[in-house]
Design an enzyme around this catalytic site. Sequence first.
Site, PDB file in Angstrom:
ATOM      1  CG  HIS A  77      -1.884  -1.103   1.296  1.00 51.99           C
ATOM      2  ND1 HIS A  77      -1.764  -2.147   2.180  1.00 51.99           N
ATOM      3  CD2 HIS A  77      -3.010  -1.350   0.581  1.00 51.99           C
ATOM      4  CE1 HIS A  77      -2.764  -2.987   2.010  1.00 51.99           C
ATOM      5  NE2 HIS A  77      -3.541  -2.538   1.049  1.00 51.99           N
ATOM      6  CD  GLN A  93     -13.976  -5.698  -1.716  1.00 52.42           C
ATOM      7  OE1 GLN A  93     -14.223  -4.532  -1.978  1.00 52.42           O
ATOM      8  NE2 GLN A  93     -12.754  -6.204  -1.873  1.00 52.42           N
ATOM      9  CE  LYS A 115      -1.547 -10.875  -3.133  1.00 53.37           C
ATOM     10  NZ  LYS A 115      -2.912 -10.488  -2.819  1.00 53.37           N
TER      11      LYS A 115
END
Length: 275
Positions: A31, A55, A144
């Site tokens: 991050h 999600q 990623k």
Amino acid sequence: MRSRPEFFAAREELLGPTALVPTMGALHAGHVALIDAAVRTNESTVVSIFVNPLQFGPSEDFARYPRTLDADLEACRAGGANLVWAPQVEDVYPGGPMRTIVDPGPLGVELEGASRPGHFAGVLTVVAKLFGVVRPATAYFGEKDYQQLVLIRQMATDLDLHVGVVGVPTVREPDGLALSSRNAYLSPTERTQATALSRALMAGQRAAVFGPEAVRTAAAVLLAAEPEVHLDYLELRGEDLGPLPRDGAARLLVAARIGTTRLIDNVPVVFGAKP
Ligand code: PAF
């Protein structure tokens, strides 16, 4: 800050083209690389920290997903972010359950989508909302979660959102393990076993000079040697996750379960290129 009115007021104060780094918190060096890329090329940078219930499937890890707000705020400050939005569920979804959901299309039910029904609809819907609230010129996402990145690019194009979507390369531990907030779930033994994913991908990358079959075989052999790594998929696709091109750039992707933790990883593959 948490509430919408507070955020809107602070957003008005930001100067120039603004970047957004959407996150679910539990920030790690991956991050920090996103924040760094945003801060280096934009006048202002907003980081959002929100564990998006939309999600997660009913049997997934929404409740136990790591939440480390104080450390996250410090990482944003140290990284040079201008504003952090860490809303509650009711700040993001003030009308309650969503009536309008973004459909990710055919790619949304492949790869990760096959194991996680509804996952990408939840991701795209919250990202569309974050784009609407923050109104960024550019947004930064990690490679990623490669399928997520491709689908967000697709959404930005298909819906004319006028947000530039930037992918930032995966950050890895010295032994190759891709940084992920879910690595925190691994026991020390599982943590060692988990390196099989990146070792397999890198073996595949090195075999690219011999063609696609060699890439798949090299990666598969390495994964098969680690019985505690339960493979979900190992796939070689085009860069856009469409069919494999005859030459040029491709992506090798893997998903596997180790104990109760599901991990994903991917690398670029260039055919004909020496590693
Ligand atoms: O990659 C993530 O952390 C999340 O899927 C995102 C993009 C912040 C949406 O909730």
